[in-house]
Design an enzyme around this catalytic site. Structure first.
Site, PDB file in Angstrom:
ATOM      1  N   VAL A   1       2.756  -0.679   8.805  1.00  0.00           N
ATOM      2  CA  VAL A   1       2.302  -1.573   9.876  1.00  0.00           C
ATOM      3  C   VAL A   1       1.103  -0.959  10.605  1.00  0.00           C
ATOM      4  O   VAL A   1       0.099  -1.637  10.882  1.00  0.00           O
ATOM      5  CB  VAL A   1       3.455  -1.879  10.862  1.00  0.00           C
ATOM      6  CG1 VAL A   1       2.941  -2.665  12.066  1.00  0.00           C
ATOM      7  CG2 VAL A   1       4.559  -2.655  10.164  1.00  0.00           C
ATOM      8  N   CYS A   2       1.188   0.342  10.887  1.00  0.00           N
ATOM      9  CA  CYS A   2       0.102   1.011  11.594  1.00  0.00           C
ATOM     10  C   CYS A   2      -1.184   1.021  10.758  1.00  0.00           C
ATOM     11  O   CYS A   2      -2.285   0.935  11.310  1.00  0.00           O
ATOM     12  CB  CYS A   2       0.498   2.435  11.955  1.00  0.00           C
ATOM     13  SG  CYS A   2       1.903   2.524  13.081  1.00  0.00           S
ATOM     14  N   THR A   3      -1.044   1.112   9.455  1.00  0.00           N
ATOM     15  CA  THR A   3      -2.224   1.068   8.576  1.00  0.00           C
ATOM     16  C   THR A   3      -2.971  -0.248   8.773  1.00  0.00           C
ATOM     17  O   THR A   3      -4.205  -0.271   8.901  1.00  0.00           O
ATOM     18  CB  THR A   3      -1.799   1.242   7.105  1.00  0.00           C
ATOM     19  OG1 THR A   3      -1.187   2.534   6.955  1.00  0.00           O
ATOM     20  CG2 THR A   3      -2.991   1.137   6.166  1.00  0.00           C
TER      21      THR A   3
END
Length: 219
Positions: free
Chosen positions: A44-46
């Site tokens: 998700v952070c990517t």
């Protein structure tokens, strides 16, 4: 406990992907967005770091500097950046803090004071509270705090919308209604008396109730 709106954003020195910074000096007279991530190389952070990189011109237009944070070291941020560019089309074009001593995470209430040890052995679940957004004004006061779960990607269009409201209401004595967007009508702040409002808005206002005074967005 998360820092409250209106508190002074804690100052700190940290290593970033663009060298060492002192946070308040780095902000200068700009606005700032500090956003945190529980772990590098997480899915998700990517997507979030790629999305923010693509939107950076919109933040630049508003005079908002971007600063990311993860407890992983700076060299891992650099390797992760390659993956972000490959999968999202744009690499991070803003500094990322390597908060390996957890100093910033603790200062901003994202990790307990007792946390210590090697950040590389901690999992994303261990750091799941390190998933905040702080908008900070030129006065170094916190204007917005958002905390997201790990399974829900952040909506940066909403964050831009809030920044538009924050900057407008910092300049003019108005408030913005639900779902407001740039260019739409606003509400005269409750702190402005009717007599004062008549001098600011001589053309008058719409008043569906005495406590709701609607005017066009000030320029």
């Amino acid at each position: 406990m998360t820092l409250p709106i209106g508190a002074t954003a804690p100052d700190f020195e940290a290593e970033t992907t663009e060298g060492k910074i002192k946070f308040h000096d780095w902000i200068g007279n700009s606005w700032a967005l500090l956003f945190s991530h529980p772990k590098d190389f997480t899915p998700v952070c990517t997507t979030e770091l790629g999305a923010l990189a693509r939107l950076k011109p919109e933040f630049d237009k508003r005079g908002v500097k971007l600063m990311g944070l993860s407890v992983d070291p700076v060299d891992r941020h650099a390797k992760w950046s390659e993956d972000i560019k490959e999968t999202q089309g744009t690499a991070p074009n803003y500094p990322m803090i390597g908060d390996t001593d957890y100093n910033v995470s603790k200062l901003y209430g994202m990790l307990p004071a007792a946390i210590s040890g090697d950040p590389l052995v901690r999992t994303a679940a261990d750091n799941q509270t390190v998933r905040n957004v702080f908008v900070i004004g030129p006065d170094k006061k916190i204007k917005l705090v958002l905390v997201y779960p790990m399974t829900t990607g952040r909506n940066f269009q909403e964050i831009l919308r809030v920044i538009d409201s924050l900057q407008l209401t910092a300049k003019h004595r108005v408030a913005t209604p639900s779902d407001w967007k740039q260019g739409e009508d606003v509400i005269i702040a409750g702190s402005v008396s009717n007599d004062e409002a008549k001098t600011i808005y001589p053309q008058g206002w719409k008043e569906p109730k005495p406590y709701i005074r609607i005017v066009p967005q000030p320029k």
